[in-house]
Design a protein around this motif. Sequence first.
Motif, PDB file in Angstrom:
ATOM      1  N   UNK A   1       0.812  -1.214   0.000  1.00 32.35           N
ATOM      2  CA  UNK A   1       0.000   0.000   0.000  1.00 32.35           C
ATOM      3  C   UNK A   1       0.848   1.267   0.000  1.00 32.35           C
ATOM      4  N   UNK A   2       1.828   1.336   0.862  1.00 31.50           N
ATOM      5  CA  UNK A   2       2.632   2.544   0.991  1.00 31.50           C
ATOM      6  C   UNK A   2       3.249   3.016  -0.323  1.00 31.50           C
ATOM      7  N   UNK A   3       3.766   2.110  -1.173  1.00 26.53           N
ATOM      8  CA  UNK A   3       4.349   2.579  -2.439  1.00 26.53           C
ATOM      9  C   UNK A   3       3.348   3.235  -3.381  1.00 26.53           C
TER      10      UNK A   3
ATOM     11  N   UNK B   1       3.434   1.521  -8.868  1.00 30.08           N
ATOM     12  CA  UNK B   1       2.613   0.625  -8.041  1.00 30.08           C
ATOM     13  C   UNK B   1       1.206   1.188  -7.913  1.00 30.08           C
ATOM     14  N   UNK B   2       0.220   0.335  -8.081  1.00 29.68           N
ATOM     15  CA  UNK B   2      -1.183   0.764  -8.118  1.00 29.68           C
ATOM     16  C   UNK B   2      -1.908   0.285  -6.870  1.00 29.68           C
ATOM     17  N   UNK B   3      -2.714   1.161  -6.290  1.00 31.80           N
ATOM     18  CA  UNK B   3      -3.471   0.811  -5.102  1.00 31.80           C
ATOM     19  C   UNK B   3      -4.544  -0.224  -5.444  1.00 31.80           C
ATOM     20  N   UNK B   4      -4.816  -1.117  -4.499  1.00 33.51           N
ATOM     21  CA  UNK B   4      -5.936  -2.032  -4.659  1.00 33.51           C
ATOM     22  C   UNK B   4      -7.223  -1.359  -4.213  1.00 33.51           C
ATOM     23  N   UNK B   5      -8.342  -1.752  -4.779  1.00 34.71           N
ATOM     24  CA  UNK B   5      -9.630  -1.173  -4.432  1.00 34.71           C
ATOM     25  C   UNK B   5     -10.406  -2.104  -3.513  1.00 34.71           C
ATOM     26  N   UNK B   6     -10.902  -1.551  -2.414  1.00 38.67           N
ATOM     27  CA  UNK B   6     -11.743  -2.304  -1.505  1.00 38.67           C
ATOM     28  C   UNK B   6     -13.209  -2.026  -1.780  1.00 38.67           C
ATOM     29  N   UNK B   7     -14.048  -2.334  -0.816  1.00 37.41           N
ATOM     30  CA  UNK B   7     -15.492  -2.089  -0.939  1.00 37.41           C
ATOM     31  C   UNK B   7     -15.984  -1.352   0.292  1.00 37.41           C
ATOM     32  N   UNK B   8     -16.117  -0.055   0.166  1.00 32.02           N
ATOM     33  CA  UNK B   8     -16.612   0.745   1.279  1.00 32.02           C
ATOM     34  C   UNK B   8     -18.051   0.391   1.620  1.00 32.02           C
ATOM     35  N   UNK B   9     -18.836   0.005   0.623  1.00 35.99           N
ATOM     36  CA  UNK B   9     -20.229  -0.351   0.873  1.00 35.99           C
ATOM     37  C   UNK B   9     -20.355  -1.565   1.788  1.00 35.99           C
ATOM     38  N   UNK B  10     -19.312  -2.383   1.852  1.00 37.68           N
ATOM     39  CA  UNK B  10     -19.365  -3.592   2.676  1.00 37.68           C
ATOM     40  C   UNK B  10     -18.791  -3.396   4.073  1.00 37.68           C
ATOM     41  N   UNK B  11     -18.269  -2.196   4.364  1.00 41.38           N
ATOM     42  CA  UNK B  11     -17.726  -1.956   5.695  1.00 41.38           C
ATOM     43  C   UNK B  11     -18.846  -2.020   6.732  1.00 41.38           C
TER      44      UNK B  11
ATOM     45  N   UNK C   1     -15.713  -2.136  12.294  1.00 43.92           N
ATOM     46  CA  UNK C   1     -14.596  -2.635  11.498  1.00 43.92           C
ATOM     47  C   UNK C   1     -13.461  -1.622  11.485  1.00 43.92           C
ATOM     48  N   UNK C   2     -12.230  -2.096  11.664  1.00 42.36           N
ATOM     49  CA  UNK C   2     -11.080  -1.212  11.664  1.00 42.36           C
ATOM     50  C   UNK C   2     -10.731  -0.765  10.258  1.00 42.36           C
ATOM     51  N   UNK C   3     -10.355   0.497  10.124  1.00 39.34           N
ATOM     52  CA  UNK C   3      -9.778   1.011   8.890  1.00 39.34           C
ATOM     53  C   UNK C   3      -8.640   1.955   9.270  1.00 39.34           C
ATOM     54  N   UNK C   4      -7.834   2.331   8.287  1.00 42.00           N
ATOM     55  CA  UNK C   4      -6.707   3.211   8.523  1.00 42.00           C
ATOM     56  C   UNK C   4      -6.700   4.333   7.501  1.00 42.00           C
ATOM     57  N   UNK C   5      -6.138   5.469   7.899  1.00 43.98           N
ATOM     58  CA  UNK C   5      -6.048   6.617   7.010  1.00 43.98           C
ATOM     59  C   UNK C   5      -4.627   7.157   7.022  1.00 43.98           C
TER      60      UNK C   5
ATOM     61  N   UNK D   1      -8.259  -3.246   6.335  1.00 42.52           N
ATOM     62  CA  UNK D   1      -7.122  -3.940   6.916  1.00 42.52           C
ATOM     63  C   UNK D   1      -6.296  -4.728   5.906  1.00 42.52           C
ATOM     64  N   UNK D   2      -6.838  -4.966   4.725  1.00 38.65           N
ATOM     65  CA  UNK D   2      -6.060  -5.634   3.684  1.00 38.65           C
ATOM     66  C   UNK D   2      -5.154  -4.657   2.956  1.00 38.65           C
ATOM     67  N   UNK D   3      -5.299  -3.345   3.273  1.00 35.26           N
ATOM     68  CA  UNK D   3      -4.536  -2.321   2.581  1.00 35.26           C
ATOM     69  C   UNK D   3      -5.208  -1.812   1.329  1.00 35.26           C
ATOM     70  N   UNK D   4      -6.454  -2.189   1.088  1.00 33.40           N
ATOM     71  CA  UNK D   4      -7.185  -1.752  -0.099  1.00 33.40           C
ATOM     72  C   UNK D   4      -7.857  -0.406   0.156  1.00 33.40           C
ATOM     73  N   UNK D   5      -7.813   0.450  -0.835  1.00 31.77           N
ATOM     74  CA  UNK D   5      -8.374   1.803  -0.755  1.00 31.77           C
ATOM     75  C   UNK D   5      -9.892   1.734  -0.710  1.00 31.77           C
ATOM     76  N   UNK D   6     -10.505   2.441   0.274  1.00 36.09           N
ATOM     77  CA  UNK D   6     -11.968   2.435   0.397  1.00 36.09           C
ATOM     78  C   UNK D   6     -12.589   3.822   0.260  1.00 36.09           C
ATOM     79  N   UNK D   7     -11.779   4.875   0.114  1.00 29.52           N
ATOM     80  CA  UNK D   7     -12.356   6.192  -0.107  1.00 29.52           C
ATOM     81  C   UNK D   7     -11.580   7.311   0.555  1.00 29.52           C
TER      82      UNK D   7
END
Length: 362
Positions: free
Chosen positions: A74-76, A156-166, A170-174, A222-228
């Motif tokens: 994620x960081x890259x 390096x490209x960010x992975x996409x998560x699903x904010x609608x499923x949060x 549930x823990x998230x990070x910013x 928590x998987x490092x996928x971008x949610x918004x």
Amino acid sequence: MKHTFFSTTFFTVLLSLVFGGASGVFMTAMTTASLSDYRVQLTDQTRPLQAIDHTPKSFPNSYTDATNRFVDTTLPSIAVIYQTSKKGTYGFGRDAVVTSGVVVTSDGWIAIANVPAFSADLLSVEVKQTVYAVTNLVTDPVTNTTFLKIAAADLPVVGFGKAFDLTRGQQIFAVKNSGALVETSVRNQLWPQGTSIFSDVPSRRVVIASDALETGNATFDLSGSFVGFVQKQDVESFVLPVEDILPALSSLLEKKLISRPSLGLKYVDIAHAVGMPEKFKRHYEVGAYLTDISIIKKLNPTTVSGLKVGDIVLSLNGQMLDEAHGLDERLLAFRPGNEIVLEIDRLGKKQNIHLILGEYGK
């Protein structure tokens, strides 16, 4: 033109602080669904831009797993946006940081929160300690997300998560503009209630439990996928869901511009209405009660007699409206010019209305 820049400021991140509040073992959560739902379908001309991971994501089970994953994957893909005019003799300082964003294509498209005060020539972007000039800037009129283009390859490209499923708790990070990582959690999913919603602008927000975040901070599951991106309103913090942003990205990559559909209806979401009188919802627990059709009259003059205030929209192209997906979210899957069919209830009688979607802002 790019210049090598060894930054010692932005991402000097002490990851132990991120997870220090945890006991060393993260909650084990269900894996996210495959990112294939979000994979951009490109033409042969734009196929080199398609660099979005297709594999399912899993959540970490330990401190070490979470730390390694964020650092490695994620960081890259985090980009730092600087005000070009503030570059000093030895590079950019913290005072030059405008915001941060995420790399969304390997050839250099960056998604950030809107920066209306700047044009492309006033901004520089750092990715993996290399600074690039901005060659293009396009803003989504619906979400105010801005996409910056830099001349790069194999980023390096960010992975996409699903904010609608949060889900609640549930823990998230910013990632803050300072480079600090902030741990937070989801309070709830929020829909407007007691007011009319405009069909063309997604209305759902994810409420998060942190006051320390700034507008525009990128958020990750928590998987490092971008949610918004974080939005602030009064004392509350929200996440603008990635699902609202991705249609603009898809349009940009395919058409070189952002084109959003317009249905032009105002309605009350019955599923999230509290105390709505029975005379309006007519025993329905879900659906869109139409309160204003004046805009659709301009977009589709031939359908003036087809829709009426008081109609309840039940489905769009066979996709039922429900508690999780209202009319505004069902519209995200469509493009301007698409023909759609609305199933409606008019005073107890169901019928289908055929429409051609207009273009937002036109």
